[in-house]
Scaffold this motif. Structure first.
Motif, PDB file in Angstrom:
ATOM      1  N   ARG A 152       0.823  -1.199   0.000  1.00 28.77           N
ATOM      2  CA  ARG A 152       0.000   0.000   0.000  1.00 28.77           C
ATOM      3  C   ARG A 152       0.866   1.261   0.000  1.00 28.77           C
ATOM      4  O   ARG A 152       1.981   1.267   0.507  1.00 28.77           O
ATOM      5  CB  ARG A 152      -0.908   0.030   1.239  1.00 28.77           C
ATOM      6  CG  ARG A 152      -1.904  -1.106   1.311  1.00 28.77           C
ATOM      7  CD  ARG A 152      -3.026  -0.938   0.296  1.00 28.77           C
ATOM      8  NE  ARG A 152      -4.040  -1.973   0.437  1.00 28.77           N
ATOM      9  CZ  ARG A 152      -4.014  -3.144  -0.196  1.00 28.77           C
ATOM     10  NH1 ARG A 152      -2.996  -3.431  -1.005  1.00 28.77           N
ATOM     11  NH2 ARG A 152      -4.974  -4.043  -0.012  1.00 28.77           N
ATOM     12  N   HIS A 153       0.303   2.345  -0.560  1.00 27.59           N
ATOM     13  CA  HIS A 153       0.973   3.641  -0.496  1.00 27.59           C
ATOM     14  C   HIS A 153      -0.050   4.759  -0.495  1.00 27.59           C
ATOM     15  O   HIS A 153      -1.177   4.588  -0.951  1.00 27.59           O
ATOM     16  CB  HIS A 153       1.942   3.825  -1.676  1.00 27.59           C
ATOM     17  CG  HIS A 153       1.254   4.248  -2.939  1.00 27.59           C
ATOM     18  ND1 HIS A 153       0.871   3.355  -3.927  1.00 27.59           N
ATOM     19  CD2 HIS A 153       0.853   5.473  -3.386  1.00 27.59           C
ATOM     20  CE1 HIS A 153       0.281   4.006  -4.904  1.00 27.59           C
ATOM     21  NE2 HIS A 153       0.253   5.287  -4.612  1.00 27.59           N
ATOM     22  N   THR A 154       0.358   5.909   0.007  1.00 29.20           N
ATOM     23  CA  THR A 154      -0.430   7.137  -0.100  1.00 29.20           C
ATOM     24  C   THR A 154       0.528   8.292  -0.366  1.00 29.20           C
ATOM     25  O   THR A 154       1.644   8.328   0.167  1.00 29.20           O
ATOM     26  CB  THR A 154      -1.236   7.437   1.178  1.00 29.20           C
ATOM     27  OG1 THR A 154      -0.333   7.509   2.299  1.00 29.20           O
ATOM     28  CG2 THR A 154      -2.288   6.379   1.442  1.00 29.20           C
ATOM     29  N   ILE A 155       0.088   9.226  -1.212  1.00 27.99           N
ATOM     30  CA  ILE A 155       0.833  10.460  -1.460  1.00 27.99           C
ATOM     31  C   ILE A 155      -0.101  11.597  -1.074  1.00 27.99           C
ATOM     32  O   ILE A 155      -1.132  11.812  -1.708  1.00 27.99           O
ATOM     33  CB  ILE A 155       1.249  10.597  -2.927  1.00 27.99           C
ATOM     34  CG1 ILE A 155       2.108   9.388  -3.356  1.00 27.99           C
ATOM     35  CG2 ILE A 155       2.041  11.897  -3.138  1.00 27.99           C
ATOM     36  CD1 ILE A 155       2.490   9.412  -4.839  1.00 27.99           C
ATOM     37  N   GLY A 156       0.237  12.315  -0.007  1.00 26.03           N
ATOM     38  CA  GLY A 156      -0.625  13.387   0.493  1.00 26.03           C
ATOM     39  C   GLY A 156      -0.082  14.747   0.103  1.00 26.03           C
ATOM     40  O   GLY A 156       0.784  15.291   0.800  1.00 26.03           O
ATOM     41  N   TYR A 157      -0.578  15.299  -0.992  1.00 25.19           N
ATOM     42  CA  TYR A 157      -0.096  16.605  -1.436  1.00 25.19           C
ATOM     43  C   TYR A 157      -0.556  17.720  -0.499  1.00 25.19           C
ATOM     44  O   TYR A 157       0.086  18.772  -0.418  1.00 25.19           O
ATOM     45  CB  TYR A 157      -0.566  16.875  -2.868  1.00 25.19           C
ATOM     46  CG  TYR A 157       0.042  15.913  -3.870  1.00 25.19           C
ATOM     47  CD1 TYR A 157       1.338  16.115  -4.347  1.00 25.19           C
ATOM     48  CD2 TYR A 157      -0.658  14.796  -4.299  1.00 25.19           C
ATOM     49  CE1 TYR A 157       1.913  15.217  -5.242  1.00 25.19           C
ATOM     50  CE2 TYR A 157      -0.092  13.896  -5.195  1.00 25.19           C
ATOM     51  CZ  TYR A 157       1.188  14.111  -5.660  1.00 25.19           C
ATOM     52  OH  TYR A 157       1.758  13.211  -6.538  1.00 25.19           O
ATOM     53  N   ASP A 158      -1.646  17.497   0.219  1.00 28.70           N
ATOM     54  CA  ASP A 158      -2.120  18.496   1.168  1.00 28.70           C
ATOM     55  C   ASP A 158      -1.357  18.442   2.486  1.00 28.70           C
ATOM     56  O   ASP A 158      -1.303  19.421   3.228  1.00 28.70           O
ATOM     57  CB  ASP A 158      -3.619  18.324   1.427  1.00 28.70           C
ATOM     58  CG  ASP A 158      -3.985  16.928   1.893  1.00 28.70           C
ATOM     59  OD1 ASP A 158      -3.193  15.988   1.632  1.00 28.70           O
ATOM     60  OD2 ASP A 158      -5.058  16.757   2.503  1.00 28.70           O
ATOM     61  N   THR A 159      -0.743  17.301   2.771  1.00 28.58           N
ATOM     62  CA  THR A 159       0.002  17.145   4.025  1.00 28.58           C
ATOM     63  C   THR A 159       1.510  17.050   3.815  1.00 28.58           C
ATOM     64  O   THR A 159       2.275  16.965   4.776  1.00 28.58           O
ATOM     65  CB  THR A 159      -0.456  15.874   4.765  1.00 28.58           C
ATOM     66  OG1 THR A 159      -0.220  14.727   3.927  1.00 28.58           O
ATOM     67  CG2 THR A 159      -1.939  15.954   5.103  1.00 28.58           C
ATOM     68  N   ASP A 160       1.955  17.037   2.544  1.00 31.13           N
ATOM     69  CA  ASP A 160       3.378  16.946   2.188  1.00 31.13           C
ATOM     70  C   ASP A 160       4.003  15.638   2.658  1.00 31.13           C
ATOM     71  O   ASP A 160       5.190  15.588   2.982  1.00 31.13           O
ATOM     72  CB  ASP A 160       4.181  18.119   2.787  1.00 31.13           C
ATOM     73  CG  ASP A 160       3.644  19.465   2.345  1.00 31.13           C
ATOM     74  OD1 ASP A 160       3.299  19.602   1.157  1.00 31.13           O
ATOM     75  OD2 ASP A 160       3.575  20.383   3.186  1.00 31.13           O
ATOM     76  N   ARG A 161       3.212  14.565   2.646  1.00 30.02           N
ATOM     77  CA  ARG A 161       3.696  13.293   3.161  1.00 30.02           C
ATOM     78  C   ARG A 161       3.488  12.145   2.181  1.00 30.02           C
ATOM     79  O   ARG A 161       2.484  12.097   1.468  1.00 30.02           O
ATOM     80  CB  ARG A 161       3.006  12.958   4.489  1.00 30.02           C
ATOM     81  CG  ARG A 161       3.514  13.810   5.654  1.00 30.02           C
ATOM     82  CD  ARG A 161       2.636  13.653   6.886  1.00 30.02           C
ATOM     83  NE  ARG A 161       3.246  14.242   8.071  1.00 30.02           N
ATOM     84  CZ  ARG A 161       3.253  15.533   8.350  1.00 30.02           C
ATOM     85  NH1 ARG A 161       2.673  16.386   7.513  1.00 30.02           N
ATOM     86  NH2 ARG A 161       3.822  15.990   9.448  1.00 30.02           N
ATOM     87  N   VAL A 162       4.454  11.233   2.185  1.00 33.75           N
ATOM     88  CA  VAL A 162       4.378  10.006   1.396  1.00 33.75           C
ATOM     89  C   VAL A 162       4.527   8.833   2.353  1.00 33.75           C
ATOM     90  O   VAL A 162       5.403   8.852   3.233  1.00 33.75           O
ATOM     91  CB  VAL A 162       5.480   9.956   0.318  1.00 33.75           C
ATOM     92  CG1 VAL A 162       5.501   8.596  -0.375  1.00 33.75           C
ATOM     93  CG2 VAL A 162       5.284  11.069  -0.696  1.00 33.75           C
TER      94      VAL A 162
END
Length: 208
Positions: free
Chosen positions: A141-151
């Motif tokens: 699994r992965h997530t890229i959070g452009y609103d939180t600046d987190r991967v």
């Protein structure tokens, strides 16, 4: 991974030198339950590097590139998965970008490649073995959070043969000017202010 990637090809070549056999489980030493399962990597900002395409290309300090500039990373070897979290200065949907986590155990390795770009900003991941063959891993699994600046990426231990300990190397690459035919690669890692990443200490499985 960019077809023409200079830095990624170099990283792949470096990894392949140590590719001896698939990741295998190892016997943890006595008292391993008290050893480190988690590491926090703090990285200075403004330490991004770049390289242009060409035979005589040289690495240069790029300085301030917020989208590629990783500030902090956390790696945890949990009971069921290895989890990596990276925080960036200002993660944006600008140019194609790849995030890489290399997992090493007793000299053997696997690598997680996560790529994002136009029409696929949510990202696509692939786990490869020591011969860069794709590893089927339903729980990856992965997530890229452009609103939180987190991967964040989570790699199930059963996809890497449940090693007793791992060492992890993290890096990211942003690709600029590929459509104009003048590719420039921009890179950073949370291990140091230099362009070359390094492995963490051994992280033993957290049994809790």
């Amino acid at each position: 991974m960019s077809r023409r990637s200079i830095l990624l090809r170099s990283a792949v070549a470096t990894l392949s030198v140590s590719a001896l056999s698939p990741l295998t489980g190892v016997v943890a030493p006595a008292g391993a339950e008290n050893l480190t399962a988690r590491v926090v990597l703090g990285d200075a900002t403004g330490d991004v590097w770049s390289i242009a395409e060409g035979e005589n290309a040289e690495l240069t300090q790029e300085g301030d590139e917020p989208t590629a500039d990783v500030e902090r990373a956390v790696v945890r070897h949990g009971r069921y998965r290895v989890v990596v979290r990276m925080r960036f200065t200002n993660l944006r949907r600008l140019e194609p970008q790849s995030y890489i986590a290399t997992i090493v155990s007793r000299g053997d390795y696997g690598a997680l490649f996560l790529s994002a770009g136009p029409r696929r900003w949510k990202g696509r991941h692939v786990l490869v073995d020591e011969q860069f063959g794709r590893v089927k891993c339903e729980g990856l699994r992965h997530t890229i959070g452009y609103d939180t600046d987190r991967v964040r990426v989570a790699i199930p231990r059963n996809c890497i043969d449940r090693p007793a300990w791992v060492r992890v190397e993290l890096s990211n690459y942003m690709f600029r000017g590929e459509t104009e035919g003048e590719l420039r690669e921009i890179t950073d890692n949370p291990h140091s202010s230099g362009h070359a990443a390094s492995l963490t200490e051994r992280l033993y499985r957290d049994a809790s």
